[in-house]
Each structure stands twice: as structure tokens, then as C-alpha cells.
Motif scaffolding. Structure first.
Motif, PDB file in Angstrom:
ATOM      1  N   HIS A 169       0.827  -1.202   0.000  1.00 14.50           N
ATOM      2  CA  HIS A 169       0.000   0.000   0.000  1.00 14.50           C
ATOM      3  C   HIS A 169       0.866   1.258   0.000  1.00 14.50           C
ATOM      4  CE1 HIS A 169      -2.969   2.981   1.433  1.00 14.50           C
ATOM      5  NE2 HIS A 169      -3.863   2.180   0.894  1.00 14.50           N
ATOM      6  N   GLN A 222       2.302   1.946  -3.382  1.00 16.70           N
ATOM      7  CA  GLN A 222       1.307   2.485  -4.305  1.00 16.70           C
ATOM      8  C   GLN A 222       1.060   3.966  -4.050  1.00 16.70           C
ATOM      9  OE1 GLN A 222      -3.034   1.417  -4.179  1.00 16.70           O
ATOM     10  NE2 GLN A 222      -2.544   0.486  -6.145  1.00 16.70           N
ATOM     11  N   THR A 223       1.028   4.359  -2.781  1.00 11.53           N
ATOM     12  CA  THR A 223       0.789   5.766  -2.463  1.00 11.53           C
ATOM     13  C   THR A 223       2.060   6.608  -2.583  1.00 11.53           C
ATOM     14  OG1 THR A 223       1.152   5.324  -0.098  1.00 11.53           O
ATOM     15  CG2 THR A 223      -1.123   5.229  -0.910  1.00 11.53           C
ATOM     16  N   ALA A 247      -1.189  14.551   7.790  1.00  7.92           N
ATOM     17  CA  ALA A 247      -2.086  14.079   6.731  1.00  7.92           C
ATOM     18  C   ALA A 247      -3.546  14.198   7.158  1.00  7.92           C
ATOM     19  CB  ALA A 247      -1.760  12.632   6.382  1.00  7.92           C
ATOM     20  N   LYS A 266      -5.460  18.306   3.366  1.00  5.22           N
ATOM     21  CA  LYS A 266      -6.477  17.913   2.388  1.00  5.22           C
ATOM     22  C   LYS A 266      -5.849  17.106   1.257  1.00  5.22           C
ATOM     23  CE  LYS A 266      -9.450  21.929   3.287  1.00  5.22           C
ATOM     24  NZ  LYS A 266     -10.127  23.111   2.685  1.00  5.22           N
ATOM     25  N   GLY A 267      -4.867  16.302   1.628  1.00  6.61           N
ATOM     26  CA  GLY A 267      -4.171  15.511   0.622  1.00  6.61           C
ATOM     27  C   GLY A 267      -4.893  14.213   0.305  1.00  6.61           C
ATOM     28  N   ASP A 268      -4.166  13.295  -0.324  1.00  8.24           N
ATOM     29  CA  ASP A 268      -4.690  11.997  -0.732  1.00  8.24           C
ATOM     30  C   ASP A 268      -5.121  11.199   0.498  1.00  8.24           C
ATOM     31  OD1 ASP A 268      -5.194   9.480  -1.729  1.00  8.24           O
ATOM     32  OD2 ASP A 268      -3.441   9.439  -3.032  1.00  8.24           O
ATOM     33  N   ARG A 269      -6.352  10.715   0.499  1.00  5.21           N
ATOM     34  CA  ARG A 269      -6.854   9.917   1.629  1.00  5.21           C
ATOM     35  C   ARG A 269      -6.047   8.641   1.809  1.00  5.21           C
ATOM     36  NH1 ARG A 269     -11.307  11.104  -1.305  1.00  5.21           N
ATOM     37  NH2 ARG A 269     -11.451   8.943  -2.025  1.00  5.21           N
ATOM     38  N   GLN A 270      -5.597   8.040   0.711  1.00  3.06           N
ATOM     39  CA  GLN A 270      -4.840   6.792   0.805  1.00  3.06           C
ATOM     40  C   GLN A 270      -3.471   7.014   1.464  1.00  3.06           C
ATOM     41  OE1 GLN A 270      -5.588   3.663   0.177  1.00  3.06           O
ATOM     42  NE2 GLN A 270      -7.633   3.977  -0.631  1.00  3.06           N
ATOM     43  N   VAL A 271      -2.904   8.193   1.309  1.00  4.87           N
ATOM     44  CA  VAL A 271      -1.648   8.519   1.989  1.00  4.87           C
ATOM     45  C   VAL A 271      -1.859   8.496   3.501  1.00  4.87           C
ATOM     46  CG1 VAL A 271       0.017  10.372   2.444  1.00  4.87           C
ATOM     47  CG2 VAL A 271      -0.638   9.824   0.094  1.00  4.87           C
ATOM     48  N   SER A 275      -1.978   4.899   4.626  1.00  2.90           N
ATOM     49  CA  SER A 275      -0.627   4.329   4.704  1.00  2.90           C
ATOM     50  C   SER A 275       0.096   4.766   5.967  1.00  2.90           C
ATOM     51  CB  SER A 275       0.198   4.747   3.484  1.00  2.90           C
ATOM     52  OG  SER A 275      -0.097   3.973   2.355  1.00  2.90           O
ATOM     53  N   GLU A 277     -12.011   7.153   4.106  1.00  4.09           N
ATOM     54  CA  GLU A 277     -11.952   6.442   2.820  1.00  4.09           C
ATOM     55  C   GLU A 277     -13.292   5.813   2.492  1.00  4.09           C
ATOM     56  OE1 GLU A 277     -10.571   5.146  -0.724  1.00  4.09           O
ATOM     57  OE2 GLU A 277      -9.627   6.547   0.674  1.00  4.09           O
TER      58      GLU A 277
END
Length: 261
Positions: A142, A145-146, A204, A208-213, A216, A258
């Protein structure tokens, strides 16, 4: 006999886990029972049962080493459920992680060897190592990927793992007057690494960044806790317990964001 203060970290953790479980039920209702939320709920239930068993056993048999028991099986369920949760959230295309998998297997093998040297409990230590390695492999997939860790950070993390292992292993072959210094070195490295992942998770969370980050980082903060706890004692163990509890809140927030996005 233990005092009430000895149970405070576990009692706080129990309250937090009950709160998370209630909120997970609400999240399941809102999201139509998302698979990732269901598997994460399994992990929290297993975690809650493990803590309840430990508190009950310690009250009945204070300061007595716990034998192979239900809490060990619950811990395996925690790691496996978290691994499956991450697998559900990881897309089908991931960069190769062969080197990382080899590193994880070697790292956990040495960890298991240290646990056995400290406790003499072969079966449960080996099974715990396998379950935790399963979770770490899916976490690594994961994170790749992030792209949450740069190559420099991955190398630095590998060096930290090597130093922690070396410091703990060295305590078996150096004069006793040096063991305290080696253990303190390992504790400092483990806490600094935990702080790194926790602080980045909070950043994080507030951004307001990537939720998947966020997923991780929060899972990485959590995964580092059992690695550190199994190598700690005394006040350092309690510090990791608080990190463990806080990381549960971070993971829950990440999963909820998520699932409800």
C-alpha cells in the motif's frame, strides 16, 4: 501486586477501542457495509478481546507470566485482519516490492529469534511473527502504491531496523554493564521512528491531501507499535501502549474517511 496505575494504559485503550467499535457500527450503516470497514472491525474486536483477556488474567494471576492463551490468537487475528483491510484498499497495480518482502522476512525472522530467546515460547512467537509479517507486506504494498516514503526514507528505515536488531542482539554477548546503554539506544530509535510516522499521520489528517496517503501513514504508525512493544519493558512499554492507542484512532479516522468519501 500491581497498582491501579499499572492498568491505566490498558484501561484507556479499552475505552478507545469501545468508542471506535461504536463508531465503526455507525460507519457500516452509512457506507452499506464496506468491505474494508468490516475487516477493520474484525481487527478492533480482536484487539478488544485481547485486552480484556489480559486485564482479566492479570487481575486473577498478578505478575504471573501468561501462558499460550486466547489473547495470542486474538493478536494474530488483529494483524491478519489489518493486512486484509490494506489488501482491500490497495489497487491491482503495485510496483514490485521483492526487495522489501525479503527485508521484512529477514527482519521478522530475527525478531522472532529474539522473542524466543527472551521468552522461550517457540510456537506463539513464530505464529505472531508470521501474522505480523503478513500485515507488514500488505502495508508495504500500500505504501509503495501511495508513494508515501521516498527511496531515502526507505533506506533510512531499513538502517533503523538493522540498528535496533543489532542493539538488542548485542545485549546477549556484551558485559552486563553495557546492556542498559544498548537497550536505551534501541528504545530511542524505536520511539523516534514511531514519532515520525505519528506526526506525519497527524499532518495528513489535518491536511487535504490523498486519503490513501493518510491510510498508509496511520497503519505504518500502528504497525511500528507491536514491533517496539515486543522489544520494550517498563516505562518504554507504556509509552508504546499510548502510541498504540492513538494509532488506533488514526487508523479508524483514515478508514472512515476512505469509506465515506
Amino acid at each position: 501486586m500491581r497498582s491501579l496505575n499499572d492498568y491505566i494504559p490498558a484501561l484507556i485503550q479499552l475505552l478507545v477501542l469501545v468508542y471506535i467499535l461504536i463508531r465503526l457500527y455507525q460507519t457500516n450503516v452509512w457506507t452499506g457495509r464496506a468491505v474494508s470497514v468490516i475487516f477493520f472491525s474484525f481487527a478492533i474486536v480482536s484487539w478488544l478481546l485481547s485486552d480484556l483477556y489480559w486485564v482479566a488474567y492479570d487481575l486473577l494471576h498478578p505478575l504471573t507470566r501468561m501462558p499460550f492463551a486466547a489473547n495470542e490468537i486474538a493478536e494474530w487475528a488483529i494483524f491478519i485482519s489489518l493486512g486484509v483491510t490494506l489488501a482491500e484498499l490497495t489497487g491491482p497495480v503495485v510496483a514490485p516490492i521483492r526487495a522489501e518482502v525479503i527485508g521484512i522476512v529477514l527482519f521478522m525472522t530475527v525478531n522472532v529469534a529474539l522473542w524466543i530467546a527472551w521468552s522461550g515460547e517457540w510456537v506463539q512467537d513464530i505464529m505472531t511473527g508470521i501474522a505480523l509479517a503478513y500485515c507488514l507486506i500488505h502495508l508495504t504494498r500500500h505504501m509503495r502504491q501511495t508513494g508515501v516514503l521516498s527511496r531515502t526514507c526507505r533506506i533510512a528505515l531499513g538502517l533503523v531496523c538493522l540498528l535496533i536488531i543489532a542493539a538488542n542482539a548485542a545485549t546477549f554477548c556484551v558485559p552486563e554493564k553495557y546492556t542498559g546503554m544498548l537497550e536505551l539506544t534501541a528504545y530511542i530509535l524505536m520511539i523516534l521512528t514511531e514519532l515520525y510516522f505519528t506526526v506525519r499521520s497527524v499532518i495528513a489528517l489535518t491536511g487535504k491531501g490523498d486519503r490513501q496517503v493518510f491510510v498508509s501513514l496511520s497503519f505504518a504508525a500502528h504497525a511500528w507499535c507491536p514491533i517496539s512493544m515486543y522489544m520494550s519493558s517498563g516505562v518504554f512499554y507504556n509509552i508504546e501502549m499510548y502510541f498504540f492507542t492513538f494509532s488506533a484512532l488514526l487508523m479508524f479516522t483514515a478508514i472512515r474517511r476512505e469509506a465515506t468519501a
